[in-house]
Every structure is written in C-alpha cells, then in structure tokens.
Design a protein around this motif. Structure first.
Motif, PDB file in Angstrom:
ATOM      1  N   SER A  18       0.717   0.872  -2.164  1.00  0.00           N
ATOM      2  CA  SER A  18      -0.250   1.807  -2.737  1.00  0.00           C
ATOM      3  C   SER A  18      -1.378   1.074  -3.452  1.00  0.00           C
ATOM      4  O   SER A  18      -2.540   1.479  -3.377  1.00  0.00           O
ATOM      5  CB  SER A  18       0.457   2.763  -3.701  1.00  0.00           C
ATOM      6  N   VAL A  19      -1.044  -0.022  -4.118  1.00  0.00           N
ATOM      7  CA  VAL A  19      -2.073  -0.832  -4.776  1.00  0.00           C
ATOM      8  C   VAL A  19      -3.035  -1.391  -3.738  1.00  0.00           C
ATOM      9  O   VAL A  19      -4.258  -1.373  -3.927  1.00  0.00           O
ATOM     10  CB  VAL A  19      -1.430  -1.955  -5.615  1.00  0.00           C
ATOM     11  N   GLU A  20      -2.507  -1.871  -2.624  1.00  0.00           N
ATOM     12  CA  GLU A  20      -3.369  -2.412  -1.563  1.00  0.00           C
ATOM     13  C   GLU A  20      -4.264  -1.324  -0.968  1.00  0.00           C
ATOM     14  O   GLU A  20      -5.446  -1.554  -0.703  1.00  0.00           O
ATOM     15  CB  GLU A  20      -2.525  -3.063  -0.463  1.00  0.00           C
ATOM     16  N   ARG A  21      -3.716  -0.126  -0.764  1.00  0.00           N
ATOM     17  CA  ARG A  21      -4.547   0.978  -0.250  1.00  0.00           C
ATOM     18  C   ARG A  21      -5.635   1.348  -1.255  1.00  0.00           C
ATOM     19  O   ARG A  21      -6.777   1.610  -0.871  1.00  0.00           O
ATOM     20  CB  ARG A  21      -3.675   2.185   0.074  1.00  0.00           C
ATOM     21  N   SER A  22      -5.288   1.354  -2.543  1.00  0.00           N
ATOM     22  CA  SER A  22      -6.277   1.674  -3.577  1.00  0.00           C
ATOM     23  C   SER A  22      -7.391   0.631  -3.616  1.00  0.00           C
ATOM     24  O   SER A  22      -8.559   0.974  -3.777  1.00  0.00           O
ATOM     25  CB  SER A  22      -5.615   1.760  -4.951  1.00  0.00           C
ATOM     26  N   ARG A  23      -7.030  -0.634  -3.444  1.00  0.00           N
ATOM     27  CA  ARG A  23      -8.046  -1.693  -3.407  1.00  0.00           C
ATOM     28  C   ARG A  23      -8.968  -1.524  -2.205  1.00  0.00           C
ATOM     29  O   ARG A  23     -10.175  -1.739  -2.300  1.00  0.00           O
ATOM     30  CB  ARG A  23      -7.389  -3.064  -3.362  1.00  0.00           C
ATOM     31  N   GLY A  24      -8.403  -1.139  -1.067  1.00  0.00           N
ATOM     32  CA  GLY A  24      -9.219  -0.902   0.120  1.00  0.00           C
ATOM     33  C   GLY A  24     -10.190   0.252  -0.075  1.00  0.00           C
ATOM     34  O   GLY A  24     -11.358   0.171   0.312  1.00  0.00           O
ATOM     35  N   ILE A  25      -9.704   1.318  -0.692  1.00  0.00           N
ATOM     36  CA  ILE A  25     -10.562   2.471  -0.975  1.00  0.00           C
ATOM     37  C   ILE A  25     -11.674   2.065  -1.934  1.00  0.00           C
ATOM     38  O   ILE A  25     -12.845   2.396  -1.728  1.00  0.00           O
ATOM     39  CB  ILE A  25      -9.734   3.636  -1.553  1.00  0.00           C
ATOM     40  N   ALA A  26     -11.310   1.348  -2.986  1.00  0.00           N
ATOM     41  CA  ALA A  26     -12.313   0.907  -3.962  1.00  0.00           C
ATOM     42  C   ALA A  26     -13.357   0.014  -3.308  1.00  0.00           C
ATOM     43  O   ALA A  26     -14.549   0.112  -3.610  1.00  0.00           O
ATOM     44  CB  ALA A  26     -11.637   0.179  -5.108  1.00  0.00           C
ATOM     45  N   ASP A  27     -12.932  -0.843  -2.396  1.00  0.00           N
ATOM     46  CA  ASP A  27     -13.865  -1.721  -1.696  1.00  0.00           C
ATOM     47  C   ASP A  27     -14.845  -0.909  -0.842  1.00  0.00           C
ATOM     48  O   ASP A  27     -16.052  -1.156  -0.864  1.00  0.00           O
ATOM     49  CB  ASP A  27     -13.103  -2.710  -0.825  1.00  0.00           C
ATOM     50  N   ARG A  28     -14.320   0.082  -0.115  1.00  0.00           N
ATOM     51  CA  ARG A  28     -15.197   0.909   0.728  1.00  0.00           C
ATOM     52  C   ARG A  28     -16.188   1.712  -0.111  1.00  0.00           C
ATOM     53  O   ARG A  28     -17.356   1.834   0.234  1.00  0.00           O
ATOM     54  CB  ARG A  28     -14.364   1.829   1.610  1.00  0.00           C
ATOM     55  N   VAL A  29     -15.719   2.245  -1.250  1.00  0.00           N
ATOM     56  CA  VAL A  29     -16.612   3.022  -2.115  1.00  0.00           C
ATOM     57  C   VAL A  29     -17.679   2.134  -2.718  1.00  0.00           C
ATOM     58  O   VAL A  29     -18.856   2.493  -2.777  1.00  0.00           O
ATOM     59  CB  VAL A  29     -15.805   3.757  -3.213  1.00  0.00           C
ATOM     60  N   SER A  30     -17.292   0.929  -3.150  1.00  0.00           N
ATOM     61  CA  SER A  30     -18.286   0.042  -3.752  1.00  0.00           C
ATOM     62  C   SER A  30     -19.320  -0.393  -2.722  1.00  0.00           C
ATOM     63  O   SER A  30     -20.505  -0.507  -3.035  1.00  0.00           O
ATOM     64  CB  SER A  30     -17.619  -1.181  -4.382  1.00  0.00           C
TER      65      SER A  30
END
Length: 99
Positions: free
Chosen positions: A22-34
């Motif tokens: 879940s942490v890895e998915r959250s990091r991926g989402i944050a990267d796409r949003v940024s």
C-alpha cells in the motif's frame, strides 16, 4: 527461542506485506499527481515543449488519482488496525490472557 512463531500463528506477515504494498501504491499515486501538477514533467527536468510526445503522453486525471489515494488511506488504516489487534491478541496469549 521459537523462530517464526508469530508468522506461523498469526497473519502478521501478510498484514505487514499488505502495508508495504500500500505504501508503494501511495508513492506511485503521489508521483503521478506531482508530475501532473508540473505538466507531466519532473521537477528537475527541463520543460517539454508543447506537441512533443513527452508533453502529451499519458495525461493524468488528478481527481481519479486523489480518489485512489483516499482508497489507499482507508486500506492502510484498516490493515494497521488489524495488525494492531493481531499483536494485542498475541501479547494477551503470551501473558496468559488474564492481564
């Protein structure tokens, strides 16, 4: 010392693995949003010129990404509570359950 006692008697290992994923998915989402807020570029990279493949490739829907992030936050909260209950029950079993 009993090695692997917690892993054999509880679901702690699978819950910890779920938290890591879940942490890895959250990091991926944050990267796409940024990257979406920077017009699909990296903060340290030069800006892509309009019309190039980098500027138009894979547009990010920020609203969908934020919904996905909220979903991940709920999953993390639920998983962490399950892990906490698992450790609490294990602690209670070790102490004898009368504490």
């Amino acid at each position: 010392m009993l090695f692997g006692l917690i892993d054999r008697t509880t679901r702690a290992a699978s819950l910890k693995s779920s938290l890591d994923q879940s942490v890895e998915r959250s990091r991926g989402i944050a990267d796409r949003v940024s990257k979406a807020t920077l017009q699909n570029g990296d903060g340290f990279a030069l800006e892509a010129k309009a019309g190039t493949a980098q500027a138009t490739a894979n547009p990010v829907n920020v609203e969908d990404e934020m919904v996905a992030l909220a979903d991940e936050q709920l999953r993390v909260l639920a998983t962490s509570r399950l892990l906490e209950k698992t450790y609490t029950s294990l602690r209670s079993a070790i102490k004898g359950g009368n504490s």
